[in-house]
Design an enzyme around this catalytic site. Structure first.
Site, PDB file in Angstrom:
ATOM      1  N   ARG A 132       0.840  -1.206   0.000  1.00  0.00           N
ATOM      2  CA  ARG A 132       0.000   0.000   0.000  1.00  0.00           C
ATOM      3  C   ARG A 132       0.874   1.254   0.000  1.00  0.00           C
ATOM      4  NH1 ARG A 132      -3.649  -1.237   5.085  1.00  0.00           N
ATOM      5  NH2 ARG A 132      -4.182   0.989   4.846  1.00  0.00           N
TER       6      ARG A 132
ATOM      7  N   CYS B 186      -0.450   5.838   9.427  1.00  0.00           N
ATOM      8  CA  CYS B 186      -0.900   4.531   8.920  1.00  0.00           C
ATOM      9  C   CYS B 186      -2.136   4.770   8.064  1.00  0.00           C
ATOM     10  CB  CYS B 186      -1.169   3.567  10.073  1.00  0.00           C
ATOM     11  SG  CYS B 186      -2.455   4.126  11.216  1.00  0.00           S
TER      12      CYS B 186
END
Length: 344
Positions: free
Chosen positions: A231, A292
């Protein structure tokens, strides 16, 4: 008359004993040391809870376990933290729901609640300011969302907060477990706290840091991204539909799983954590911001930095909105969403 005259000396003799007894009780309480570190073992917590068993009449500070169970929205088994809490928990534990105790006016998933909302939530959990809190996760995931809740407690100034390392070991080591409907705690009146802005980074500052990256004279701020590497690189999709993956300018990929034991999912020992940070070329003398997807696993990196005493306390912060806010707010043409095929 005779009775009162005789009683007076007795009362004078009893008073010092009463004062000594009170002093002794206070001395014993003060000798009950707080846990030695931010992360605590199942044995430490189990022993502390047995030594300080709660009673309905006791007013002394309690060791209270707080379950922070949470699962990703794309969890294949569609589990929820509340279901897992009801299924199996540490005795007397209360459930802190990060999907509910948050800024509900924000479009981003896990933004910090207001000071009033936090105080109200703590009151409903039956927590007092003097209680010692041990935050823990699920047996299924190991260490995952507990650091986020512990970080939240610290942002709002709760004095004694620790993270259990971890509930999977708690069960494996045979520590007591409670099942069935949980007891509803007695409501307390938790004081409205202040908010430690020095622990939190907001979007405007992050955007400035992104634009300033690589410019001469700009402050060298390290951004550590806890998401899976795919990601971060922009190769794998985000769990939230329609959200572009990638990373912020100058950020370093540090998947939170690299900070955990692969089997027990406990946080690695201090020496091993330092090796991980050094292998990523993280400088303990420079400011660090953790990020995150929604600010949950970023707290694992923050907790690891704290436990390893890596960097300066005032220079370790967490970007609350994290990638979800970033990807939704920055312009696609700004250059602030980057992708990379180069390993870090």
């Amino acid at each position: 008359m005779i009775t009162s005259i005789l009683a007076r000396p007795l009362l004078r003799q009893q008073a010092p004993l009463s004062r000594i007894d009170t002093h002794l009780r206070k001395s014993i309480m003060s000798q009950r040391q707080a846990f030695s570190s931010y992360f605590v073992t199942p044995k430490e917590v189990n022993d502390a809870m047995r030594q300080n068993a709660p009673t309905t009449i006791s007013t002394s500070p309690k060791v209270i376990p707080i379950c922070a169970a949470w699962f990703m929205p794309n969890d294949p088994e569609k589990r929820t933290g509340l279901e897992i809490f009801k299924k199996s928990r540490i005795p007397t534990a209360r459930f802190f729901d990060i999907d509910e105790i948050k800024d509900k006016e924000s479009e981003y998933p896990h933004m910090l609640p207001t000071c009033d909302e936090f105080a109200n939530a703590m009151s409903k959990l039956g927590v007092r300011k003097e209680d010692e809190l041990v935050i823990y996760d699920t047996e299924e995931l190991g260490l995952f969302s507990a650091p986020r809740v512990a970080w939240t407690m610290r942002v709002f100034g709760h004095p004694k907060v620790h993270v259990l390392n971890n509930f999977r070991l708690w069960v494996k080591e045979g520590c007591p477990v409670e099942t069935g409907p949980p007891q509803i705690p007695n409501i307390t009146k938790y004081p409205v706290p202040s908010y430690n802005t020095d622990m939190v980074v907001k979007f405007a500052e992050m955007k400035t840091i992104g634009y300033d990256h690589g410019k001469e004279g700009a402050e060298d701020i390290q951004i550590l991204d806890a998401r899976p590497k795919g990601r971060w690189e922009g190769k794998d999709p985000e769990p939230r539909p329609g959200l572009k993956s990638g990373h912020m300018p100058g950020s370093t990929s540090l998947p939170f799983t690299e900070l955990l034991d692969p089997e027990t999912k406990t946080l690695l020992p201090k020496e091993e954590l330092i090796k991980v940070f050094e292998a990523k070329n993280i400088d303990s003398k420079k400011p660090i911001i953790t990020s995150c997807g929604t600010g949950v696993t970023a707290a694992i990196i923050e907790a690891a930095l704290k436990e390893a005493d890596f960097g300066t306390e005032n220079d370790r912060r967490l970007y609350d909105g994290s990638w979800t806010e970033w990807a939704l707010r920055v312009s696609p043409t700004s250059g602030l969403i980057q992708s990379s095929k180069v390993s870090q």
